[in-house]
Design an enzyme around this catalytic site. Structure first.
Site, short mmCIF file in Angstrom:
data_model
loop_
_atom_site.label_atom_id
_atom_site.label_comp_id
_atom_site.label_asym_id
_atom_site.label_seq_id
_atom_site.Cartn_x
_atom_site.Cartn_y
_atom_site.Cartn_z
CD GLN A 5 -69.26 -27.36 -7.49
OE1 GLN A 5 -69.04 -27.62 -6.32
NE2 GLN A 5 -70.27 -27.92 -8.15
NE ARG A 28 -66.12 -30.85 -3.70
CZ ARG A 28 -66.74 -32.00 -3.97
NH1 ARG A 28 -68.06 -32.04 -4.01
NH2 ARG A 28 -66.05 -33.09 -4.24
CG ASP A 58 -69.76 -22.77 0.94
OD1 ASP A 58 -70.73 -22.02 1.14
OD2 ASP A 58 -69.04 -23.20 1.85
CG ASP A 92 -72.96 -24.27 0.91
OD1 ASP A 92 -72.38 -24.51 1.97
OD2 ASP A 92 -72.73 -24.87 -0.16
CB THR A 98 -64.82 -37.07 -3.88
OG1 THR A 98 -66.17 -37.16 -4.34
CG2 THR A 98 -63.93 -37.95 -4.74
N GLY A 144 -70.26 -40.67 -7.95
CA GLY A 144 -69.80 -41.97 -8.42
C GLY A 144 -69.94 -42.22 -9.90
CB VAL A 203 -65.03 -35.58 -8.19
CG1 VAL A 203 -63.90 -34.89 -7.43
CG2 VAL A 203 -66.35 -34.89 -7.90
CB SER A 204 -62.14 -39.43 -8.25
OG SER A 204 -63.29 -40.24 -8.32
CB CYS A 207 -81.94 -71.53 -14.78
SG CYS A 207 -82.37 -71.23 -13.05
#
Length: 559
Positions: free
Chosen positions: A41, A43, A74, A93, A140, A178, A210-211, A468
């Site tokens: 995509q 963008r 978009d 959009d 982002t 993320g 993305v990143s 525990c």
């Protein structure tokens, strides 16, 4: 091509200096496609139309070489000018119906959705796939709506699956927000969460990143790594549910034999039990680990976890000290053990006591995958609520009065055994894990197999840290036998609780204070007896009832 699109690894471009830097976008995309990206995509919210068309044409040429569809974010006009495979439309959009009129039926149109209503509308309007999110916070996208998390995506998937609309059931889905190499397997695994044992759920068809790719130093390697992670069994899952769900689990003789074998396995392996626990119980937990044959380390430093995770052990995350710093270290450790494919036990101590602890629990559940979640009735109910369930409205007022947790004490049960079994089994299915609800009768389930275990001694409930340290024992058994966490957890519980019975009968025990040292001795004695072959005829001591699939008690409701 439209009906054959592989959405597994969906790349969204980012041309900002913070992510792309000074590199050429087309060259970066080329490397990503070589690494295995299946959909692209484009963008770009800032460039003018001429620049968008120019870049899109270059990207389209690259995508065609790799037989990967190019979608434009978009801008339907840009998609038309370029002649690419389609568009992706956000809520602000162009309408999907209007875009379809302009693009035609052979083009791909995707729609961003973050609620069941938005999903319904997108399906009705003829979208080919849904981009569902936002999953986690991300830098982002500046105009993200509320983060919906795993639970929000589950709700949308469940709606699509149960709406009765064939188009909704068949529509492709991609989650976004993320996703990276640390969480991709967990996200896709836990989004494949059934609501009941007999019905396979609608799951996600791919992840949008993305990143994690565009911002990587080695783009091709980052894409290839993500593709491999998405196409292979998660590192933290050592066997499929079908492998584990055999008929022998209902045989107490078989459970006894297997439990003894696992006790010997712990003794032989002396596995690492990495405890991230509260200061109150560290010494007790270390003593329990040593008594059953494990090798304990008490470290709350998350920076050590990657090294420790490579030592074939298991991690216990205990929420007894739920400070912000502790949670950060927990998250680092959980990620490290997940990446290494090693078991993690979550003990949500006091999870229902305060709003801060409820937030901490949600944070931890979003931080990684847990092989076993162990807690008392109040704590497990808090986990169920953090997992996206609500307590049935007719019982909520009573529960709020009776179940408000004041601290780490367990208190008497508020539900019957069948009701508790239902809660545990349903939660185990939802989280695709093993859940243990402790009490006078423990309930253990992986969503398909369920045990009610009534061994133990009343003094366990009078000793600080006994719950525990049970988590410590479970971690050792999981480390020695990670292939079937359900049976490993059952074996640990039996070792722990039958030893408590032995200690309680000791003439040296006069109360909880004298019980503690005798209990550690009894754990050691039972381990030695198992290794020496002295417990083969001890099977009659198992107070275990196999429950199988339990009836819907109507307590937990899907939000």
């Amino acid at each position: 091509m439209k009906g054959q699109v592989d959405y597994t690894l969906y790349l969204v471009t980012d041309s900002t200096d913070a992510i792309l830097g000074s590199r050429n976008l087309v060259e970066v995309v080329e490397q990503a496609l070589l690494g295995g990206v299946t959909v692209l995509q484009y963008r770009d919210k800032t460039s003018d139309t001429g620049a968008l068309i120019s870049t899109a044409k270059a990207l389209h040429g690259t995508c065609k070489k790799h037989n990967v569809p190019l979608l434009i974010n978009d801008r339907v006009d840009v998609a038309l000018a370029v002649g690419c495979e389609g568009v992706h439309l956000g809520q602000d959009d162009m309408n999907v119906v209007e875009a379809r009129k302009l693009l035609g039926d052979d083009k791909i149109i995707g729609a961003t959705v973050s609620s069941m209503e938005e999903a319904r509308i997108a399906v009705e309007r003829g979208a080919d796939y849904l981009g569902i999110g936002t999953l986690y916070a991300t830098s982002t996208k500046k105009n993200t709506k509320d983060i919906i998390g795993v639970n929000g995506i589950r709700r949308i998937l469940r709606y699509l699956d149960t709406s009765g609309d064939e188009a909704a059931r068949k529509i492709k889905t991609v989650c976004i927000g993320g996703v990276n190499a640390l969480n991709a397997q967990r996200v896709t695994y836990q989004l494949h969460a059934p609501s009941d044992p007999s019905s396979p759920p609608k799951s996600i068809d791919g992840v949008a990143v993305v990143s994690a790719i565009i911002g990587a130093k080695d783009v091709e390697q980052a894409a290839a790594n993500l593709k491999t992670l998405l196409c292979t069994r998660p590192t933290f899952i050592h066997a499929s549910p079908s492998t584990n769900s055999n008929a022998d689990w209902t045989s107490l003789a078989h459970l006894h034999t297997t439990s003894l074998a696992l006790t010997k396995a712990v003794h032989a392996a002396s596995p690492l039990s990495h405890n991230m626990t509260n200061l109150v119980v560290q010494n007790f937990a270390a003593s329990v680990a040593l008594a059953i044959g494990a090798s304990p380390i008490m470290s709350n430093n998350g920076a050590e976890a990657p090294d420790l995770a490579r030592l074939d052990g298991a991690l216990v995350v205990n929420m007894g000290t739920a400070t912000p710093d502790a949670l950060k270290n927990h998250a680092l450790a959980i990620a490290a053990y997940n990446a290494a494919g090693r078991p993690v036990v979550l003990d949500p101590v006091g999870a229902g006591a305060t709003a801060a602890r409820k937030d901490a629990l949600s944070f931890l559940l979003a931080s990684g995958y847990f092989s076993v979640i162990k807690g008392n009735e109040r704590e497990i109910l808090a986990v169920a609520q953090a997992s996206g369930f609500a307590v049935a409205s007719e019982q909520r007022a009573q529960q709020q009065q009776q179940q408000q947790q004041r601290g780490v004490d367990s208190g008497p049960p508020s539900y019957s055994l069948p009701q508790r079994a239902y809660i545990v089994q349903r939660l185990a299915l939802r989280e695709r894990t093993v859940v243990l609800m402790t009490g006078a009768t423990d309930v253990l389930s992986d969503g398909r197999r369920t045990y009610a275990i009534s061994n133990g001694h009343v003094y366990l409930g009078m000793v600080t840290g006994s719950g525990c340290t049970l988590g410590t024992a479970i971690s050792a058994y999981l480390a020695a036998a990670p292939q079937d966490p359900f049976i490993a957890a059952a074996a640990a519980v039996l070792h722990f609780e039958i030893a408590a019975e032995d200690a309680g009968r000791s003439e040296a025990v006069r109360g909880p204070g004298t019980f503690m040292p005798c209990f550690v001795d009894a754990l050691y004695a039972r381990r030695k007896a198992a290794v020496d072959g002295g417990l083969e005829e001890d099977g009659q001591r198992l107070k275990v009832e196999p429950l199988g699939e339990v009836e819907d008690a109507g307590i937990l409701k899907e939000l």
